[in-house]
Write an enzyme that holds these catalytic residues in place. Sequence first.
Site, PDB file in Angstrom:
ATOM      1  N   LYS A   1      -8.781  -1.062   0.931  1.00  0.00           N
ATOM      2  CA  LYS A   1      -9.825  -1.648   1.764  1.00  0.00           C
ATOM      3  C   LYS A   1     -10.533  -2.699   0.920  1.00  0.00           C
ATOM      4  CE  LYS A   1      -9.713  -0.096   5.903  1.00  0.00           C
ATOM      5  NZ  LYS A   1      -9.446  -1.048   7.005  1.00  0.00           N
TER       6      LYS A   1
ATOM      7  N   GLU B   1       0.813  -1.224   0.000  1.00  0.00           N
ATOM      8  CA  GLU B   1       0.000   0.000   0.000  1.00  0.00           C
ATOM      9  C   GLU B   1       0.842   1.268   0.000  1.00  0.00           C
ATOM     10  OE1 GLU B   1      -3.787   2.013   2.408  1.00  0.00           O
ATOM     11  OE2 GLU B   1      -2.938   0.113   3.074  1.00  0.00           O
TER      12      GLU B   1
END
Length: 438
Positions: free
Chosen positions: A253, A237
Site C-alpha cells: 500500500k 506483490e
Amino acid sequence: MLNNNTVTGRSFKGYSLGNAPEIKKQMLNWGSRFNICCFMDSHNYPDSLQHYDAILAAGAWKWIASAPGNAFAKLRAFTHDNSDWLFGHVGFGMQSEIFPDLPVQPDPVGFPHLGFFVPEHLLLLKGDVLRVSSHSQNPDSIVAALTKSTADKPAGHQVIRLIPAVPKADYVRTIGELRAHIRRGDCYEINFCQEFSASETVIDPVQVFREMSNVSPNPFSVFYKSDETYLLCASPERFFTLQGESVWSQPIKGTAPRFPDDPVRDEDQSRRLLASAKEKAENVMIVDLVRNDLSRVCRPGSVTVTELFGIHAFPQVFQMISTVSGELSGGRNWIDVLENCFPMGSMTGAPKKRVLELIARYEKTGRGIFSGTVGYVDPDGNADFNVVIRSILYSNTRRQLSCLVGSGITWYADAEQEYEECLLKVQALLKILEGSKR
C-alpha cells in the site's frame, strides 16, 4: 550435465546450460504449447520464488477445478492423495466460500474459481543450472526439445481499444458513495476496481508477456495458461510464503513514480513516499488486517511486523511494502493460510467482510482471477503465492481481453484523481499490447 538428484519429492536431472535469459525464453516457448502451463519468473529479485530464478510447470498429470461451495475441502483431499508439487490459482470469487452470504461473481474470461494441477513436467532454474523432472519423458529429450524451441511468429498488428465498464460520471458518483460509507464508519478503506475490456480481439499471449517482462520486470511475474484462457501477470506483490512452519505476507500500500534518469528527483520521490502520512495510514490499516488474518492460523504471540513502511524500488515505481510474519499452529498448513487470509487485505480493505459486501454492491464486473492468487506448493508443504495485479486476462476462444485496475479509496480520496490513475494504468497496458504487435 550434472548428476541426478532429488528436489523435494521428485527425481530431477540437472543441466548446466549457460545464458540464463535464453533458457527462460526457451522454457516459456516450450511450455506455452501445453494445455496447462505455469511459468514463473522472479526476474532475479532476491527472496522470490523460494530461491529459484524461474519455474515452469507444463502439462497436467492430475488436476482439480472447483466452484465455491466445498472447493477447499476438495483441495485438501486432492493434496492428501497427491504428494507432489502443485501449481494453481484461487480466483477472487472464492470469497463466496469463505463468506457464504456473498454472491458468486463470474470470471471475465472464464478461469475456474479454483484450479490446481500436478505438473507432468517440472523445470527449476537457478543461475545457469536447469533441473528437469518429468512423469512421462526422459529429461534429456525435454532439454533437447527445449533448446530447439523458438517462439511462434507474432500475430499481425491489431488496434486494441479498451472500453471502460464504468463511465466516468458513474465512477465519480460511486467514489462519492463509498466516501459516504467511510464517513458513516462502515469501513476505513476500500479497494475499488473497474474493468477495461476489448471484444473480438486476437493477441499472441507469449509475445505480450515478453513485452510486459521487458517493460516491467517484477518478482512475481506469471504466464499462466489453462486451455485457451490466459493470465499475463507482472505482479510485484507476494500474498504469502510458507517455509516449514514460518509464514509471512508482504502487503503493498503506497506508490510513487520513479525517475531513473534523474537520480535526484528519483531519490526525492522515495523520501516523499516514506514521509507520506496518507500512504502510511493506508499501509498500517492493511498491516493490522493481515496480522489479524495470520493470527487465526499462527501460534499465539508469534505474529509480528518484521518490516513496516519499507520502500522498495521497481523499474517504474517505488512501493511501500510491509512484512508480517508468524509461526503456524500445530496441524496447520498452506490451505489453512489460504482459507483464513483470502482475499488478501491489500485488494479488499478494512474491515474485510463489510468491504467485500460493498465491492459486490458497487463493482460492475466480477474480478475473476484478478485480485486472486497464483502460486505453487512442494511436497513438504512449502508454498509461495502472489497477488494477481498488473495483469492482462485473455480468452482465445471468446476473443475477449480484460484489464482490471483499482486503487485504495479512503475519506481523502479525490474521485477525479483516482479515475485519472486508473486511466494511466490502462494506458500503460495498452502500450504493451500495441508494442507486442509491432
